[in-house]
Structure formats: structure tokens, C-alpha cells
Design a protein around this motif. Structure first.
Motif, PDB file in Angstrom:
ATOM      1  N   GLY A   1       0.900  -1.112  -0.086  1.00  0.00           N
ATOM      2  CA  GLY A   1      -0.075  -0.024   0.000  1.00  0.00           C
ATOM      3  C   GLY A   1       0.850   1.271  -0.072  1.00  0.00           C
ATOM      4  N   GLU A   2       1.480   1.410   1.229  1.00  0.00           N
ATOM      5  CA  GLU A   2       2.394   2.682   1.054  1.00  0.00           C
ATOM      6  C   GLU A   2       3.512   2.670   0.265  1.00  0.00           C
ATOM      7  N   GLY A   3       3.716   1.231  -0.196  1.00  0.00           N
ATOM      8  CA  GLY A   3       4.859   1.483  -1.268  1.00  0.00           C
ATOM      9  C   GLY A   3       4.387   1.757  -2.695  1.00  0.00           C
ATOM     10  N   GLY A   4       3.230   1.897  -2.719  1.00  0.00           N
ATOM     11  CA  GLY A   4       2.636   2.411  -4.225  1.00  0.00           C
ATOM     12  C   GLY A   4       1.767   1.424  -4.816  1.00  0.00           C
ATOM     13  N   ILE A   5       0.903   0.735  -4.206  1.00  0.00           N
ATOM     14  CA  ILE A   5      -0.090  -0.063  -4.491  1.00  0.00           C
ATOM     15  C   ILE A   5       0.551  -1.166  -5.588  1.00  0.00           C
ATOM     16  N   ARG A   6       1.538  -1.825  -5.301  1.00  0.00           N
ATOM     17  CA  ARG A   6       2.383  -2.579  -6.151  1.00  0.00           C
ATOM     18  C   ARG A   6       1.843  -4.100  -5.760  1.00  0.00           C
TER      19      ARG A   6
ATOM     20  N   VAL B   1      -1.311  10.622  -2.047  1.00  0.00           N
ATOM     21  CA  VAL B   1      -0.292  10.418  -2.708  1.00  0.00           C
ATOM     22  C   VAL B   1       1.032   9.777  -1.896  1.00  0.00           C
ATOM     23  N   THR B   2       1.402   8.524  -2.393  1.00  0.00           N
ATOM     24  CA  THR B   2       2.238   7.673  -1.472  1.00  0.00           C
ATOM     25  C   THR B   2       3.307   7.359  -2.391  1.00  0.00           C
ATOM     26  N   ALA B   3       4.520   7.171  -1.963  1.00  0.00           N
ATOM     27  CA  ALA B   3       5.858   6.680  -2.778  1.00  0.00           C
ATOM     28  C   ALA B   3       6.255   7.657  -3.863  1.00  0.00           C
ATOM     29  N   GLN B   4       5.911   8.840  -3.318  1.00  0.00           N
ATOM     30  CA  GLN B   4       6.217  10.088  -3.958  1.00  0.00           C
ATOM     31  C   GLN B   4       5.426  10.785  -5.340  1.00  0.00           C
ATOM     32  N   SER B   5       5.246   9.471  -6.092  1.00  0.00           N
ATOM     33  CA  SER B   5       4.641   9.665  -7.558  1.00  0.00           C
ATOM     34  C   SER B   5       3.352   8.950  -7.822  1.00  0.00           C
ATOM     35  N   VAL B   6       2.763   8.312  -6.678  1.00  0.00           N
ATOM     36  CA  VAL B   6       1.544   7.424  -7.007  1.00  0.00           C
ATOM     37  C   VAL B   6       0.237   8.069  -6.353  1.00  0.00           C
ATOM     38  N   ILE B   7      -0.766   8.240  -7.002  1.00  0.00           N
ATOM     39  CA  ILE B   7      -2.087   8.738  -6.517  1.00  0.00           C
ATOM     40  C   ILE B   7      -2.820   7.391  -5.944  1.00  0.00           C
ATOM     41  N   ARG B   8      -3.069   7.203  -4.834  1.00  0.00           N
ATOM     42  CA  ARG B   8      -3.706   6.207  -4.111  1.00  0.00           C
ATOM     43  C   ARG B   8      -5.015   6.399  -3.908  1.00  0.00           C
ATOM     44  N   LEU B   9      -5.996   5.504  -4.542  1.00  0.00           N
ATOM     45  CA  LEU B   9      -7.513   5.742  -4.342  1.00  0.00           C
ATOM     46  C   LEU B   9      -7.843   4.563  -3.656  1.00  0.00           C
TER      47      LEU B   9
END
Length: 389
Positions: free
Chosen positions: A187-192, A356-364
């Protein structure tokens, strides 16, 4: 932040929210926002859900707290419900996801000592997030979270995400490993999300090595990705699962669930929590779980997640600043080419709450109850916002 009586660990907060209803919240100026973050995956039923509100009010009027010195009927009912939903055996209730992960880490150490391993070691993954206690921030794969809190806790070894071969190499070279702790989706890592064969392969490796497979479903659990727990997409059963966030729809509660290899490790006196599993929190969680099941919100999360992902991908297809739209269920991400933290304030100005997480990822992470009309509004606002960038 408006009061200097608060520590400044959250920085400046520009919006004061005073009311919520469903997928919407209002600030102290009367402005309405579509909430596409739902308290960071907490309010899966939306805000002020009547069933949860009634359960809290009724319980608060009878018995709020009694401690675990006594039997708590709703705690037992919630444990039975989670056992039915998860396929796991036993539950420990606490107050947060970090506490649930602490319980899992303690279980891994007990498991290791039961095998005669003096220094049990847990494999954790790069870019993971497991909490902010000393043990869980050590398990977290983010130096920003760890900075300033050294010395960190021993007993962890880190591996790349979505790389089974690296774990196999660790197995050959480190005989102290007793468990793997990982998020099915970071999650915090950018929805990987990992490859489809990663979790089944990890289950097989843990079986071969007699390790515990411990899944952090703090964010992915409680219907968020289209099944009650994410591992159910893969037909596997972990040894330990942790969850929190959406379990109480805003009431603080976490849980550590165990299968046969871990269920008897804890004995009286080995772990506990004054507030964990108290009557108020369990009443709220039991109401939340019942609504998720009765209203088939896992299925709705899958359907609405597919719809949102498709609409976002189509709407943003011509935007050269967008690298990817990804995710599962209602745990979605838009990855941008550049850092984009400023989009949080710009979206709020348009009446949309994002993260916004991982600097460049919009999290929804919208509520599981989001409608098609609300999903279309979300897509429209984001489309307008990112077109302006």
C-alpha cells in the motif's frame, strides 16, 4: 494544525472535517468532498453507516470496557465470524494494525524458539510498510520511517519484492529464518501487486522450509480487493494474517489470525492488551463485518474496482504524465512520471480527497459502497486535474 498543544508529527493540516455521510465528508466551512481515501482504507462502509452507528451507540449505553479478565460476548462472536470467513483457527484482538503485526512478530519468535532456533529471523520485503512501533518500523522497508530511531530491532532480513529466487537464496544461506512477513499488495509502497504465481510460490517455499507465511492484510483485508482477504484470490491459506483498518469502519480495532502451525504458540501471560477486543470495538467490528457480507460488498469492490480502473485508464490514456493505472478491487493507483504531492491540495480544492504515496503514486481507496455516479465524479475530477498539469 491550529493548536500548538499537539505534536507536529503530522505537519500542517489544512482541512478540518466535521461530518460524513456515505462517500462524502464536509469541512467546518460547509464544503463537501468526495472521499476517495476513506480514512486510508478504514471506512469501507462509508461514513456514519447506520448499522455501525447503532451498534456503537447501543454498546456505549450498556458496557464500553471490562478488560480481558472477563468473557466478552461480541469478541467471541467476532472471532467466530472471522474464523468462518478466513479459514484460520484463532484470533487475537488489539487496537491497530501495528499491534497486530507486533503479535505476528512475537508469534514468529515463539515458533523459532520452539524449533530450537536461538535467534529467529523474519524475512521482510523492500518498500514494505508494517507500522511505526520499534519492531514494525524495522520490518518496514522505508528508511524515512526508520530514520532517527536507531538502533533498530534485530531479527529481520530484507529481500526484493516479487522475487521468489531471492527468498530461495536466503533459505540456502540463513538457517535462522522462521517466517516471511509481507503485504499481498504494497500500500504505502505504491499499490504494488506481485505476479500471479508469487503468493502460491511463497506458500510452497514456506512449506518446504517449515516457515510461517505471515500476510499483512491491514489494508487489503475486509473486502478491499474483492475478496474478504486478498490471499483468497490465490487459493492459498497463510499461517498468520493481520488485519485492522476496515475491520471496525473507524472504530480502532486490529486482529491477528492464526492457522494450525501458530495457533497454540501463545499461552496465558505471553501476550495481551488492555483495550484489545473491548465490547465497544467488537460491537462496531461485528456490525461492519455483517454489513460487508450481507450486502456482498466484496463482490461490489471487485466490480466497481474494475469499472473505476477501466474508466481511469480510458480517461487518462492520452496523458503523457501518467505511467500506469493499476490495482485490485478498490485499492487503486495512478502512477505519475514525476513526484506529485501537490495534487492532494489541488484535488481538495476541486472537492476530492486523495492521497499520494511513494512520492509519485496517487492512491485511491474509496468506500466499498461507492456508486457508479460517484465513481464517474471521481474520474471526472481526476481527469480535469491531471489534464491541467
Amino acid at each position: 494544525m491550529t493548536s500548538d498543544a499537539l505534536m507536529n508529527n503530522y505537519g500542517t493540516r489544512k482541512i478540518t472535517l466535521t461530518k460524513g455521510q456515505g462517500c462524502w465528508v464536509w469541512d467546518d466551512q460547509g464544503k463537501r468532498y468526495l472521499d476517495a481515501i476513506s480514512g486510508i482504507a478504514v471506512c469501507g462502509l462509508g461514513h456514519a453507516h447506520p448499522a455501525v452507528a447503532k451498534a456503537i451507540a447501543d454498546q456505549a449505553a450498556t458496557l464500553t470496557h471490562c478488560s480481558n479478565l472477563y468473557n466478552i460476548p461480541d469478541q467471541e462472536a467476532l472471532a467466530e465470524k472471522l474464523r468462518e470467513l478466513s479459514g484460520l483457527d484463532k484470533m487475537f484482538f488489539c487496537n491497530s494494525g501495528a499491534e497486530a503485526n507486533e503479535a505476528a512478530i512475537k508469534l514468529a519468535r515463539l515458533f523459532g524458539h520452539s524449533k530450537g532456533i536461538a535467534e529467529p529471523t523474519i524475512i521482510v520485503l523492500e518498500n514494505a510498510f508494517h507500522g511505526r512501533t520499534m519492531a514494525t518500523l524495522t520490518a518496514t522497508g522505508n528508511r524515512k520511517v526508520q530514520a532517527g530511531f536507531e538502533p533498530l530491532v534485530s531479527g529481520f532480513v530484507r529481500a526484493p519484492y516479487n522475487d521468489l529466487k531471492s527468498l530461495q537464496n536466503i533459505a540456502k544461506n540463513n538457517r535462522n529464518v522462521v517466517a516471511v512477513l509481507m503485504e499481498p499488495i504494497q500500500g504505502e509502497g505504491g499499490i504494488r501487486t506481485p505476479a500471479a504465481d508469487y503468493l502460491p510460490g511463497l506458500r510452497q517455499l514456506c512449506d518446504e522450509q517449515n516457515w510461517l507465511l505471515m500476510l499483512d492484510e491491514i489494508q487489503t483485508g475486509n473486502g478491499r480487493t474483492g475478496k474478504y482477504f486478498n490471499y483468497q484470490h490465490f487459493g492459498i491459506l497463510p499461517d498468520v494474517v493481520t488485519t485492522a483498518k476496515g475491520l471496525g469502519n473507524g472504530m480502532p480495532i486490529g486482529a491477528c489470525l492464526t492457522g494450525p502451525k501458530a495457533s497454540e504458540l501463545m499461552q496465558p501471560g505471553s501476550h495481551g492488551s488492555t483495550f484489545g477486543g473491548n465490547p465497544l470495538a467488537c460491537a462496531a467490528a461485528l456490525a461492519t463485518v455483517n454489513v460487508i457480507i450481507e450486502q456482498q460488498l466484496c463482490d461490489k469492490a471487485a466490480t466497481m474496482g474494475d469499472y473505476l480502473k477501466q474508466q481511469l485508464a480510458e480517461n487518462l490514456a492520452q496523458n503523457s504524465d501518467v505511467l500506469e493505472v493499476r490495482g485490485q478491487g478498490l485499492m487503486l493507483a495512478i502512477e505519475m512520471k514525476q513526484p506529485c504531492a501537490e495534487l492532494v491540495d489541488k484535488a481538495a480544492a476541486k472537492g476530492l480527497l486523495i492521497n499520494v504515496t511513494a512520492q509519485s503514486v496517487i492512491r485511491l481507496l474509496p468506500p466499498l459502497t461507492i456508486s457508479h455516479k460517484e465513481a464517474d465524479q471521481l474520474v471526472q475530477i481526476l481527469g480535469e486535474l491531471l489534464t491541467q498539469e
